[in-house]
Scaffold this active site. Structure first.
Site, short mmCIF file in Angstrom:
data_model
loop_
_atom_site.label_atom_id
_atom_site.label_comp_id
_atom_site.label_asym_id
_atom_site.label_seq_id
_atom_site.Cartn_x
_atom_site.Cartn_y
_atom_site.Cartn_z
N ASN A 1 0.87 -1.18 0.00
CA ASN A 1 0.00 0.00 0.00
C ASN A 1 0.91 1.23 0.00
OD1 ASN A 1 -1.85 2.06 0.48
ND2 ASN A 1 -2.94 0.97 2.09
N ARG B 269 -2.32 -1.93 -3.71
CA ARG B 269 -3.33 -0.88 -3.79
C ARG B 269 -2.92 0.03 -4.94
NH1 ARG B 269 -3.47 4.61 -0.41
NH2 ARG B 269 -5.50 5.43 -1.07
N HIS C 168 -10.51 5.92 -1.87
CA HIS C 168 -10.61 5.23 -0.57
C HIS C 168 -11.50 4.00 -0.65
CE1 HIS C 168 -9.35 9.07 1.81
NE2 HIS C 168 -8.33 8.26 1.66
N ARG D 199 -4.15 18.95 1.26
CA ARG D 199 -4.91 19.11 0.02
C ARG D 199 -6.07 20.08 0.24
NH1 ARG D 199 -5.86 12.71 -0.96
NH2 ARG D 199 -3.69 12.05 -0.68
N GLU E 199 -7.22 -1.68 5.04
CA GLU E 199 -7.15 -1.81 3.59
C GLU E 199 -6.33 -3.03 3.17
OE1 GLU E 199 -7.18 2.84 2.17
OE2 GLU E 199 -5.45 2.09 3.28
#
Length: 396
Positions: free
Chosen positions: A7, A88, A175, A236, A376
């Protein structure tokens, strides 16, 4: 079939080795951090709750940290049993399922780098590095965007000339691997809304987004064409008036690269506070620094707005889930976001919220408010195993 999961983030790489099970059993987990600094740091833990081992990796032009990580993995006894690698991959365009890595897939990922220049180059580089080092090891790409392919057309369109939609300029959402885990875990916890109900999932971390989920399927999300959209995040902007971009391009002589850097690395909580993009730092300093207080207020205000908007899109709300580094660990942020949402049926119980309990709403609350630690990597492991079990020629 032990599976290695990768990831890759902008400044760190998380990895784990899982034994195939339902759910997958984690045998090893680790993180290579501070990739942009003078010395990367490797932290590793064995099993589900093993103690951490910290290893400092030197950095040089001849030996980048990723190569040192692959050296460490190759020398670990568990790696000899690994039969596949799952990655990922943040952007998959219209793909709805994971895919085994092939030269054709890599060419396509390189083609779409302009859609996600912040993530895809590092992800592609890791796939290629593993291919060079372990050419016989199958690799699978698991796409963050796939979860949101169930969104209706109205939630994917951008209000710009239609010809750009044909070129892929649409709202995708991200996500998705985290949201996949959260929906599954919600079902495992016995919440009926996971399969038949109205759920808002809030993945709040350095990157932050919310998703509206009806009957287990995404109908909308805050991130759009890129992961920079939606909520203001650590660095961001979140959603931004496009006029601001053209104004800054002209008044500050910012070229596209400078605008990209500002939007992704110099804005959000860091830009507003002028001190930090880390919520923990801002909470510690907000009483003495009005800019820190305003950054936190903006974050919570916009999260509250999105919850209201998604409740409207869903026609009501049954369950709200907090996840991610902020959502899982900051009781203060959870409380501020939920304050004033009693009209939606959201009522927090202060003591369980302060303790970070799995259920933090009052018994009288019409909406169940939950805290779930997302995973994840376990989803990547499951998807990789499932992908490799499919008959050859199966397409996404």
């Amino acid at each position: 079939m032990p599976i290695l999961t990768i990831n890759a983030g902008s400044s760190s790489i998380r990895f784990a080795i899982y034994a195939a099970a339902a759910p997958p059993e984690r045998l090893l987990a680790g993180k290579l951090d501070r990739l942009a600094g003078p010395q990367a740091v490797l932290t590793v833990s064995e099993g589900m709750k093993g103690s951490e081992e910290r290893v400092e990796l030197g950095r040089s032009e001849q030996r980048p940290p990723v190569d040192s990580l692959l050296d460490w993995l190759a020398a670990h006894p568990l790696f000899a049993r690994v039969e596949a690698v799952g990655h990922r991959v943040v952007h998959g365009m219209q793909r709805t399922k994971p895919e085994q890595v092939t030269p054709e897939l890599l060419r396509d990922l390189k083609r779409i780098v302009p859609y996600d220049p912040e993530h895809l180059p590092r992800e592609i580089a890791l796939i290629e590095a593993l291919t060079r080092r372990f050419p016989a090891l199958p690799q699978v790409a698991c796409f963050d965007t796939a979860f949101h392919r169930t969104m209706p057309t109205v939630a994917t369109l951008l209000p710009i000339p239609r010809r750009y939609a044909a070129k892929g300029v649409l709202r995708y959402g991200f996500h998705g691997l985290s949201y996949t885990f959260l929906v599954q875990e919600l079902g495992r916890q016995g919440d009926a809304a996971a399969k038949r109900g109205r759920v808002i999932l809030a993945h709040l971390g350095n990157g932050a987004s919310l998703a509206a989920v009806r009957d287990g399927r995404s109908i909308d999300t805050t991130m759009g064409f890129t992961p920079a959209a939606g909520l203001p995040m650590s660095t961001r902007t979140g959603d931004l008036d496009p006029g601001v971009m053209s104004y800054l391009a002209q008044s500050e002589s910012l070229d596209p690269a400078a605008l990209q850097r500002m939007v992704n690395h110099e804005s959000g909580l860091l830009g507003v506070s002028e001190s930090s993009g880390d919520v923990r730092d801002l909470l510690a300093s907000e009483s003495a620094d009005v800019r820190a207080a305003e950054a936190l207020a903006l974050f919570c205000y916009q999260a509250k707005q999105w919850i209201g908007a998604f409740a409207a899109a869903l026609g009501g709300l049954d369950t709200l889930v907090f996840a991610g580094g902020i959502g899982e660990n900051s009781a203060a942020i959870r409380a501020r976001i939920c304050a004033g949402l009693e009209f939606l049926g959201i009522e927090l119980d202060a003591a369980p919220n302060a303790a970070g309990a799995p259920l933090i709403s009052l018994d009288s609350s019409r909406v169940a408010v939950r805290v779930i630690r997302t995973d994840e990597e376990s989803v990547i492991a499951s998807l990789t195993f499932e992908c490799l079990q499919q008959p050859k020629g199966t397409t996404s």
